[in-house]
Scaffold this motif. Structure first.
Motif, PDB file in Angstrom:
ATOM      1  N   SER A 129      -1.843  10.924   5.459  1.00 31.67           N
ATOM      2  CA  SER A 129      -2.666  11.925   4.784  1.00 31.67           C
ATOM      3  C   SER A 129      -2.351  13.318   5.304  1.00 31.67           C
ATOM      4  O   SER A 129      -2.206  14.275   4.519  1.00 31.67           O
ATOM      5  N   GLY A 144      -9.003   4.453   1.009  1.00 25.84           N
ATOM      6  CA  GLY A 144      -8.261   3.224   1.234  1.00 25.84           C
ATOM      7  C   GLY A 144      -9.019   1.993   0.778  1.00 25.84           C
ATOM      8  O   GLY A 144     -10.206   2.037   0.444  1.00 25.84           O
ATOM      9  N   TYR A 172       2.548   2.214  -3.347  1.00 27.35           N
ATOM     10  CA  TYR A 172       1.662   2.872  -4.307  1.00 27.35           C
ATOM     11  C   TYR A 172       1.280   4.272  -3.832  1.00 27.35           C
ATOM     12  O   TYR A 172       1.182   5.206  -4.640  1.00 27.35           O
ATOM     13  N   PHE A 173       1.073   4.421  -2.549  1.00 28.87           N
ATOM     14  CA  PHE A 173       0.741   5.736  -1.989  1.00 28.87           C
ATOM     15  C   PHE A 173       1.854   6.747  -2.276  1.00 28.87           C
ATOM     16  O   PHE A 173       1.579   7.904  -2.641  1.00 28.87           O
ATOM     17  N   GLN A 174       3.100   6.344  -2.132  1.00 27.56           N
ATOM     18  CA  GLN A 174       4.217   7.260  -2.368  1.00 27.56           C
ATOM     19  C   GLN A 174       4.274   7.731  -3.816  1.00 27.56           C
ATOM     20  O   GLN A 174       4.678   8.851  -4.099  1.00 27.56           O
ATOM     21  N   CYS A 229      -5.443   9.734  -3.432  1.00 32.30           N
ATOM     22  CA  CYS A 229      -4.955   8.405  -3.817  1.00 32.30           C
ATOM     23  C   CYS A 229      -6.112   7.430  -3.616  1.00 32.30           C
ATOM     24  O   CYS A 229      -6.634   7.288  -2.503  1.00 32.30           O
ATOM     25  N   PHE A 245      -2.891   5.603   7.667  1.00 35.60           N
ATOM     26  CA  PHE A 245      -3.160   6.496   6.546  1.00 35.60           C
ATOM     27  C   PHE A 245      -3.669   7.862   6.999  1.00 35.60           C
ATOM     28  O   PHE A 245      -3.500   8.853   6.275  1.00 35.60           O
ATOM     29  N   ASN A 271       0.822  -1.206   0.000  1.00 36.37           N
ATOM     30  CA  ASN A 271       0.000   0.000   0.000  1.00 36.37           C
ATOM     31  C   ASN A 271       0.857   1.257   0.000  1.00 36.37           C
ATOM     32  O   ASN A 271       0.598   2.210  -0.758  1.00 36.37           O
ATOM     33  N   LEU A 272       1.870   1.282   0.843  1.00 36.35           N
ATOM     34  CA  LEU A 272       2.701   2.483   0.983  1.00 36.35           C
ATOM     35  C   LEU A 272       3.515   2.747  -0.273  1.00 36.35           C
ATOM     36  O   LEU A 272       3.752   3.907  -0.626  1.00 36.35           O
ATOM     37  N   VAL A 329      -7.035  10.073   1.003  1.00 34.75           N
ATOM     38  CA  VAL A 329      -6.881   8.664   0.636  1.00 34.75           C
ATOM     39  C   VAL A 329      -8.233   7.971   0.721  1.00 34.75           C
ATOM     40  O   VAL A 329      -8.898   8.040   1.759  1.00 34.75           O
ATOM     41  N   PHE A 340      -7.529   3.666  -3.739  1.00 31.73           N
ATOM     42  CA  PHE A 340      -7.274   2.225  -3.754  1.00 31.73           C
ATOM     43  C   PHE A 340      -8.558   1.488  -4.128  1.00 31.73           C
ATOM     44  O   PHE A 340      -9.662   1.998  -3.928  1.00 31.73           O
TER      45      PHE A 340
END
Length: 275
Positions: free
Chosen positions: A79, A88, A26-28, A38, A75, A23-24, A86, A40
């Motif tokens: 955020s 999520g 892709y978040f970055q 972002c 998150f 997850n992190l 986000v 998901f």
């Protein structure tokens, strides 16, 4: 506005740390793109489930370990630190001995909206999950927004309830098992974008490893003359990636205000017919 949509590859039986690492990562990528959101897909959290084992006990285990709340708290911090909202992954969440499919919308100011899936698929019914009853409408950077979790995008009743809201943005996290499912969610989301004269952003899980899921992110528009010359914004078919979309908010506002534009929900409000 920039929105980053994650085409998330679902594996199986990963621990929480490995799931969070994915997850992190892709978040970055969304942060690096300077996106405002972002997104998901639905039930990327099934990374945590071993489908070879009894499922009900695993739903209970997720709850007992408080993994959904841990995920939200991580998150929330990210955020706020990065000034990015986000949506999520949804999780199976137990409330009053009932299991709901719940997606968390997390804002930089710490606010969290929990959207329960309203219309369940046959698979979710087989798992003995329960359906939600409320569709949250909220402000996101000046846009009237709501979340339609996968199958929810396909129902006229939901579209009718939104017809009085003048929505600007629909967020559609999905998980579909095959190409026909992917197309069904996309085509219905496209219909919603036309009806409500809004943007719809869709993303889904992918089956990169197991081939059990078929996903592809896309940005959908009202498809009238004002949007006709915009290039198609869509991810690579069923590949793990982060797709970055650019939404022209001024164009949407201008197009909505014109009396001669195609805007079915507005016209329905103004010209109620008895059929």
């Amino acid at each position: 506005m920039k929105i980053s949509a994650v085409q998330f590859p679902v594996d199986s039986a990963l621990g929480f740390d490995r799931f969070l690492e994915k997850n992190l990562n892709y978040f970055q990528q969304a942060v690096q793109n300077k996106s405002q959101l972002c997104l998901f897909p639905e039930l990327a959290s099934l990374d945590l489930i071993d489908f070879k084992k009894q499922l009900a006990s695993q739903w209970q285990s997720l709850q007992e370990q408080d993994l959904f709340q841990k995920y939200i708290q991580i998150f929330k911090n990210l955020s706020t630190e990065n000034n990015i909202s986000v949506l999520g992954s949804s999780f199976p969440v137990i409330e009053n001995n009932q299991i709901y499919n719940v997606a968390p919308m997390i804002f930089p100011d710490g606010k969290v909206i929990l959207q329960k899936k309203i219309f369940l698929t046959p698979g979710e019914v087989e798992w003995n999950w329960s359906h939600g009853h409320q569709l949250h409408k909220f402000d996101f950077m000046g846009l009237k927004t709501c979340i339609l979790i996968c199958h929810d995008s396909e129902f006229p009743q939901i579209s009718e309830s939104l017809s009085r809201e003048n929505v600007d943005l629909l967020l559609v996290p999905s998980m579909t098992e095959n190409h026909s499912g992917l197309e069904r969610v996309r085509f219905c989301s496209q219909a919603r974008a036309i009806e409500h004269h809004c943007y719809a952003v869709v993303t889904g899980t992918t089956g990169v490893q197991k081939k059990d899921y078929t996903g592809q992110a896309c940005l959908l528009t009202p498809r009238n003359l004002h949007f006709a010359d915009l290039p198609e914004q869509i991810g690579r078919y069923n590949e793990a990636q982060v797709v970055h979309f650019n939404l022209d908010l001024d164009l949407l506002k201008k197009s909505k205000a014109l009396s001669d534009t195609i805007f079915p929900c507005r016209d329905q409000r103004e010209r109620r017919l008895t059929l």
